[in-house]
Design an enzyme around this catalytic site. Structure first.
Site, PDB file in Angstrom:
ATOM      1  N   CYS A  22       5.310  -6.241   1.762  1.00  0.00           N
ATOM      2  CA  CYS A  22       5.669  -4.820   1.697  1.00  0.00           C
ATOM      3  C   CYS A  22       4.951  -4.044   2.816  1.00  0.00           C
ATOM      4  O   CYS A  22       5.272  -4.210   3.980  1.00  0.00           O
ATOM      5  CB  CYS A  22       5.358  -4.255   0.319  1.00  0.00           C
ATOM      6  SG  CYS A  22       6.212  -2.688  -0.018  1.00  0.00           S
ATOM      7  N   HIS A  81       8.227  -7.841  -3.281  1.00  0.00           N
ATOM      8  CA  HIS A  81       6.974  -8.258  -3.926  1.00  0.00           C
ATOM      9  C   HIS A  81       7.178  -9.583  -4.663  1.00  0.00           C
ATOM     10  O   HIS A  81       7.649  -9.591  -5.807  1.00  0.00           O
ATOM     11  CB  HIS A  81       6.498  -7.188  -4.917  1.00  0.00           C
ATOM     12  CG  HIS A  81       5.972  -5.955  -4.264  1.00  0.00           C
ATOM     13  ND1 HIS A  81       4.668  -5.839  -3.835  1.00  0.00           N
ATOM     14  CD2 HIS A  81       6.579  -4.783  -3.954  1.00  0.00           C
ATOM     15  CE1 HIS A  81       4.489  -4.639  -3.294  1.00  0.00           C
ATOM     16  NE2 HIS A  81       5.634  -3.991  -3.348  1.00  0.00           N
ATOM     17  N   GLU A 124       4.915 -11.383  -5.926  1.00  0.00           N
ATOM     18  CA  GLU A 124       3.859 -11.603  -6.913  1.00  0.00           C
ATOM     19  C   GLU A 124       4.213 -11.096  -8.309  1.00  0.00           C
ATOM     20  O   GLU A 124       3.578 -11.477  -9.297  1.00  0.00           O
ATOM     21  CB  GLU A 124       2.545 -10.962  -6.450  1.00  0.00           C
ATOM     22  CG  GLU A 124       2.538  -9.443  -6.420  1.00  0.00           C
ATOM     23  CD  GLU A 124       3.073  -8.843  -5.126  1.00  0.00           C
ATOM     24  OE1 GLU A 124       2.778  -7.668  -4.865  1.00  0.00           O
ATOM     25  OE2 GLU A 124       3.798  -9.547  -4.391  1.00  0.00           O
ATOM     26  N   ASP A 180     -16.170 -13.852 -22.897  1.00  0.00           N
ATOM     27  CA  ASP A 180     -16.792 -13.998 -21.585  1.00  0.00           C
ATOM     28  C   ASP A 180     -18.270 -14.357 -21.691  1.00  0.00           C
ATOM     29  O   ASP A 180     -18.740 -15.315 -21.061  1.00  0.00           O
ATOM     30  CB  ASP A 180     -16.619 -12.709 -20.769  1.00  0.00           C
ATOM     31  CG  ASP A 180     -15.169 -12.288 -20.654  1.00  0.00           C
ATOM     32  OD1 ASP A 180     -14.295 -13.176 -20.690  1.00  0.00           O
ATOM     33  OD2 ASP A 180     -14.904 -11.082 -20.539  1.00  0.00           O
ATOM     34  N   GLY A 238       0.840  -1.197   0.000  1.00  0.00           N
ATOM     35  CA  GLY A 238       0.000   0.000   0.000  1.00  0.00           C
ATOM     36  C   GLY A 238       0.870   1.240   0.000  1.00  0.00           C
ATOM     37  O   GLY A 238       2.070   1.175   0.300  1.00  0.00           O
ATOM     38  N   LYS A 253      -9.318 -13.634 -16.934  1.00  0.00           N
ATOM     39  CA  LYS A 253      -9.552 -13.929 -18.350  1.00  0.00           C
ATOM     40  C   LYS A 253      -8.995 -15.285 -18.783  1.00  0.00           C
ATOM     41  O   LYS A 253      -9.656 -16.045 -19.486  1.00  0.00           O
ATOM     42  CB  LYS A 253      -8.949 -12.822 -19.216  1.00  0.00           C
ATOM     43  CG  LYS A 253      -9.092 -13.032 -20.712  1.00  0.00           C
ATOM     44  CD  LYS A 253     -10.525 -12.909 -21.194  1.00  0.00           C
ATOM     45  CE  LYS A 253     -10.937 -11.455 -21.282  1.00  0.00           C
ATOM     46  NZ  LYS A 253     -12.271 -11.285 -21.878  1.00  0.00           N
TER      47      LYS A 253
END
Length: 514
Positions: A82, A169, A171, A227, A55, A370
């Protein structure tokens, strides 16, 4: 979702969606919640693990986002990333201060391989740092298990209480072994079995739809995009004749797309569906006349869609449910997931009007990214050429035309986009690029064609590589291909005398222009 899950508590970081995506890559279901979510609600979810995101704030400042100490006393493994790592230390008695040296970018980190976080991770590894503050003192009971040249606490753990803090991080792809670190947390420390798979998701979703719908009638908003197509086929398998698919041709589709959608899903198509095509081009153009603000355009398109569906439902008689192909990035970007700001209102989420004349809206793909939707499509037996077709937003060309939408502008962008897609396919790049399209800017400039002055529009070409559509990088298209596209657009599309190529990544940009 009656299954094991890990939850992400969002403190406003830019990578919160990516954290959830990486957890799902470990075959574990994951959802994002705001830090304002009550602790009792967290307990009721019975998560296998909890991840605190990064954040922009300093955890020691007044009014900074925080969470109750009780979260760390539930016996559930908690991983702070973080800001989440700093908050964990701050709440539990450590100290966080302004860093004497800010770290940003790829950083060499030295890890203690004895930590369960770093099983099979190299003792020296490259990680992505992004912080002004640093942990100057760990909370009682924590041991330091990673450091860098400028960050004395790159990771810390209280193994007994199952609490783990990482300053970098894991990710993001820039962290070379980040996926492995998250896998160690989710599958090793949290003990998740990894049962989140598309075959079981599809089977469960079909069963849930049958149970919810019962004998009711259902109207599916079918755009012909990936979708809504997957949602339509899923509903058809679940409830058969109780489903009617309504395709609204709002005049903002790609060139010849209305006919192509009808060819696939209509009476002579591959699926036995009740199919209704509504030609509403003039209706939408009229509503959009004079409108230039992107959010207003999205909301107008969203409301008109619903109104058309309501009118069609009355013709069918006693329709109980409306089905939409909403996916997780739509929810997050519309500000309805986590703590992130509204990026843009998707016509089927934040663009919906307040009053909708249906008993309930069913969104069977709402929890999927997706690439997960495509996997579900393949599980449903949908042909690859449909599953992997180019994504197309619900508001269509309305958000690929900067400024006011007119029939003439739609014609220009349709023709330019058709040329672009044709040349990309000729070059064999159509399955290697995540998404590509042409957009019409509101810029007009002087040019010269046939020894005469022109004052026409500029077309922007967009092409990005992405997996989850939450982050994206500009694709490197061979210059010769771009030159061919440029030449054809300027020579064949009336009203265009200039072509640009957009190099912007996401973030800071978005994939679509509006």
């Amino acid at each position: 979702m009656n299954q094991e899950k890990v939850i992400v508590i969002d403190f406003g970081g830019q990578y919160n969606q990516l954290v959830a995506r990486r957890v799902r890559e470990c075959n574990v279901y994951c959802e994002i919640y705001s830090y304002k979510t009550d602790i009792e609600q967290i307990k009721a979810m019975n998560p296998q693990g909890i991840i605190l995101t990064g954040g922009p704030n300093s955890c020691y400042e007044d009014n900074a986002p925080t969470y109750t100490k009780e979260l760390f006393e539930l016996g559930i493994p908690v991983l702070g990333l973080c800001y989440g790592a700093q908050l964990m230390m701050h709440v539990l008695g450590g100290k966080v201060e302004k860093a004497p040296v800010r770290e940003y970018g790829k950083t060499r980190v030295f890890v203690d391989k004895a930590s369960p976080l770093f099983t099979d991770v190299a003792s020296t590894t490259i990680c992505w740092m992004s912080h002004f503050d640093y942990i100057s003192k760990t909370a009682p009971g924590f041991a330091i298990v990673a450091h860098s040249a400028d960050c004395p606490v790159a990771a810390a753990e209280n193994r007994e209480k199952k609490l783990f803090a990482i300053q970098f991080h894991p990710e993001v792809l820039h962290t070379q072994e980040g996926t492995k670190i998250l896998y160690n947390y989710v599958r090793g420390i949290c003990g998740c079995a990894g049962s989140w798979r598309m075959d079981s998701f599809v089977q469960n979703a079909i069963q849930e739809i049958r149970a919810k719908v019962g004998n009711g009638k259902v109207l599916c908003a079918l755009s012909g995009g990936v979708d809504s197509s997957v949602a339509a086929v899923m509903l058809a398998k679940a409830i058969g004749d109780q489903l009617t698919c309504v395709f609204v041709d709002h005049g903002l589709l790609r060139k010849n797309e209305g006919d192509e959608v009808e060819e696939v899903f209509g009476p002579n198509g591959s699926y036995e569906l009740h199919f209704v095509r509504v030609n509403a081009q003039e209706r939408f153009y009229g509503k959009l006349a004079g409108v230039t603000e992107p959010e207003k355009k999205r909301k107008i398109i969203g409301e008109e869609f619903i109104r058309v569906f309501e009118e069609e439902a009355k013709k069918i008689g006693a329709v109980d449910f409306l089905v939409q192909g909403t996916i997780y990035p739509d929810v997050v970007e519309s500000g309805l997931g986590g703590e992130s700001a509204v990026i843009k209102s998707h016509h089927n989420v934040g663009g919906l009007p307040d009053c909708v004349d249906f008993k309930e809206i069913i969104e069977p793909l709402r929890d999927l990214f997706k690439d997960e939707v495509r996997k579900a499509g393949l599980e449903l037996g949908i042909p690859e050429k449909l599953v992997f077709r180019q994504p197309f937003p619900g508001p269509g060309l309305g958000i690929r035309i900067i400024g006011e939408v007119t029939a003439e502008k739609v014609r220009i962008v349709q023709d330019a986009d058709a040329i672009y897609r044709e040349e990309i396919a000729k070059a064999g790049l159509d399955r290697t690029i995540g998404q590509y399209f042409a957009a019409l800017t509101n810029m007009r400039s002087v040019g010269v064609m046939g020894d005469e002055r022109t004052y026409d529009y500029a077309v922007a070409l967009r092409a990005v590589n992405t997996i989850d559509f939450m982050t994206a990088e500009s694709a490197e298209i061979p210059f010769a291909v771009l030159q061919t596209v440029m030449s054809r657009i300027i020579n064949e599309v009336r009203g265009v005398n200039r072509v640009f190529y957009d190099l912007t990544s996401k973030p800071p940009g978005t994939i679509e222009f509006e």
